[in-house]
Design an enzyme around this catalytic site. Structure first.
Site, PDB file in Angstrom:
ATOM      1  N   ASN A  28       0.868  -1.182   0.000  1.00 34.51           N
ATOM      2  CA  ASN A  28       0.000   0.000   0.000  1.00 34.51           C
ATOM      3  C   ASN A  28       0.900   1.225   0.000  1.00 34.51           C
ATOM      4  O   ASN A  28       1.483   1.563   1.020  1.00 34.51           O
ATOM      5  CB  ASN A  28      -0.883  -0.041   1.251  1.00 34.51           C
ATOM      6  N   LYS A  56       0.036   4.285  -0.351  1.00 37.57           N
ATOM      7  CA  LYS A  56      -0.633   5.482   0.189  1.00 37.57           C
ATOM      8  C   LYS A  56      -0.359   6.672  -0.748  1.00 37.57           C
ATOM      9  O   LYS A  56      -0.310   6.475  -1.961  1.00 37.57           O
ATOM     10  CB  LYS A  56      -0.177   5.732   1.629  1.00 37.57           C
ATOM     11  N   HIS A  83      -9.500   1.085   4.594  1.00 37.51           N
ATOM     12  CA  HIS A  83      -8.268   1.316   5.364  1.00 37.51           C
ATOM     13  C   HIS A  83      -8.580   2.296   6.499  1.00 37.51           C
ATOM     14  O   HIS A  83      -9.384   3.222   6.327  1.00 37.51           O
ATOM     15  CB  HIS A  83      -7.178   1.886   4.445  1.00 37.51           C
ATOM     16  N   GLU A 131      -7.075   4.738   7.614  1.00 34.54           N
ATOM     17  CA  GLU A 131      -6.847   6.153   7.291  1.00 34.54           C
ATOM     18  C   GLU A 131      -8.041   6.734   6.543  1.00 34.54           C
ATOM     19  O   GLU A 131      -8.336   7.927   6.667  1.00 34.54           O
ATOM     20  CB  GLU A 131      -5.545   6.294   6.482  1.00 34.54           C
ATOM     21  N   GLU A 169      -5.479  -4.954  10.473  1.00 40.01           N
ATOM     22  CA  GLU A 169      -4.491  -3.905  10.722  1.00 40.01           C
ATOM     23  C   GLU A 169      -4.849  -3.159  12.004  1.00 40.01           C
ATOM     24  O   GLU A 169      -5.690  -2.246  11.984  1.00 40.01           O
ATOM     25  CB  GLU A 169      -4.474  -2.910   9.551  1.00 40.01           C
ATOM     26  N   GLY A 228       2.438   2.235  10.855  1.00 40.81           N
ATOM     27  CA  GLY A 228       3.445   3.282  10.752  1.00 40.81           C
ATOM     28  C   GLY A 228       4.117   3.643  12.063  1.00 40.81           C
ATOM     29  O   GLY A 228       4.799   4.662  12.154  1.00 40.81           O
ATOM     30  N   SER A 242       3.277  -2.152  10.415  1.00 39.49           N
ATOM     31  CA  SER A 242       4.708  -2.211  10.742  1.00 39.49           C
ATOM     32  C   SER A 242       5.355  -3.549  10.389  1.00 39.49           C
ATOM     33  O   SER A 242       6.256  -4.003  11.091  1.00 39.49           O
ATOM     34  CB  SER A 242       4.946  -1.858  12.217  1.00 39.49           C
TER      35      SER A 242
HETATM   36  P1  PGA Z   1       2.838   0.301   7.629  1.00 37.56           P
HETATM   37  O1  PGA Z   1       1.370   0.534   7.002  1.00 37.56           O
HETATM   38  O2  PGA Z   1       3.351  -1.005   7.052  1.00 37.56           O
HETATM   39  O3  PGA Z   1       3.630   1.474   7.166  1.00 37.56           O
HETATM   40  O4  PGA Z   1       2.684   0.232   9.097  1.00 37.56           O
HETATM   41  C1  PGA Z   1       0.480  -0.546   6.811  1.00 37.56           C
HETATM   42  C2  PGA Z   1      -0.805  -0.043   6.200  1.00 37.56           C
HETATM   43  O5  PGA Z   1      -1.271   1.049   6.571  1.00 37.56           O
HETATM   44  O6  PGA Z   1      -1.411  -0.721   5.346  1.00 37.56           O
END
Ligand code: PGA
Length: 248
Positions: free
Chosen positions: A9, A11, A91, A93, A161, A167, A207
């Site tokens: 992803n 983003k 997601h 976000e 997730e 992150g 992560s």
């Molecule tokens: P990350 O993000 O691997 O940077 O923690 C995962 C995601 O948001 O899909």
């Protein structure tokens, strides 16, 4: 046997120069036993699809309507037309910043399934919800509301997730990941029957890095990963894919 899946992803990261990362991945993983999908920003989908070889390209969201007056949005058929075969939906976000609720995500997933896109539907708890020991209740509610009745093992992937792991460099314990993945599996089997319920792939996300991937992939009912930061560079994503290949 469920095929393993490594999903990236990107983003709101990447531009034309980043296509070289997809070319590298396509070259390095032409043979492996793991399915790969990269979800770049919408601006790159058609160019990414042109160089992706065996790698699938996905969107990061789609609208629930087929077309119309929805400035800034993209429909599932437009994603398909641009060369995408998958789409991330729900997601955290987007649930937070765009106030998407599970009912909206279900309608988006229905629209994506009608275009034969593979939906990667995200679920996950906040830290406050985990601390209050509400994780499984939250995940159960998100699953039953976000996953449409049109789900099959072919068109649906669930990504667990935990919001607090995205992150942040924080990862739940392997026991905690296993508990949630086993819960998701039995929830899907109960609702869709054991055929469909057992064939939907379950990804862990939050992560995932080259250094922790192998341990995470050893957990029961973890069929792969949804990777953010470590999917931006082939040099980081490749060892994660290799760790998944090693489990097959
Ligand atoms: P990350 O993000 O691997 O940077 O923690 C995962 C995601 O948001 O899909």
């Amino acid at each position: 046997m469920r095929r393993k899946l490594a999903a990236g992803n990107w983003k709101m990261n990447g531009n034309g120069a980043s296509l070289a990362e997809i070319e590298t991945l396509a070259r390095d993983h032409a043979e492996g036993g793991t399915d790969l999908v990269i979800c770049p920003p919408a601006t790159l989908i058609s160019r990414a699809a042109a160089v992706a070889g065996p790698i699938d390209i996905g969107g990061q969201d789609c609208h629930m309507a087929a077309s119309g007056a929805h400035t800034g949005d993209i429909s599932a058929s437009q994603l398909r037309d641009a060369g995408a075969t998958a789409v991330i939906l729900g997601h955290s976000e987007r649930r937070e910043a765009h106030e998407e609720d599970s009912a909206m995500i279900r309608e988006k997933a229905r629209a994506a399934h009608a275009e034969d896109l593979t939906t990667i539907i995200c679920v996950g708890e906040s830290l406050a919800q985990r601390d209050a020991q509400n994780t499984l209740d939250i995940i159960g509610a998100q699953l039953s509301l976000s996953v449409p009745d049109t789900a099959t093992g072919h068109n649906t992937v669930i990504a667990y997730e935990p919001i607090w792991a995205i992150g942040t460099g924080k990862v739940p314990s392997m026991n905690e990941i296993g508990q949630v993945h086993d819960f998701i599996r039995s929830n899907l089997e109960r609702r869709f029957g054991s055929g469909v319920g057992r064939s939907v792939r379950l990804l862990y996300g939050g992560s995932v890095k080259p250094g922790n991937a192998a341990e995470i992939f050893s957990v029961s009912n973890v069929d792969g990963a949804l990777v953010g930061g470590a999917s931006l560079k082939a040099a980081d994503f490749s060892p994660i894919v290799a760790a998944l290949d090693a489990t097959t």
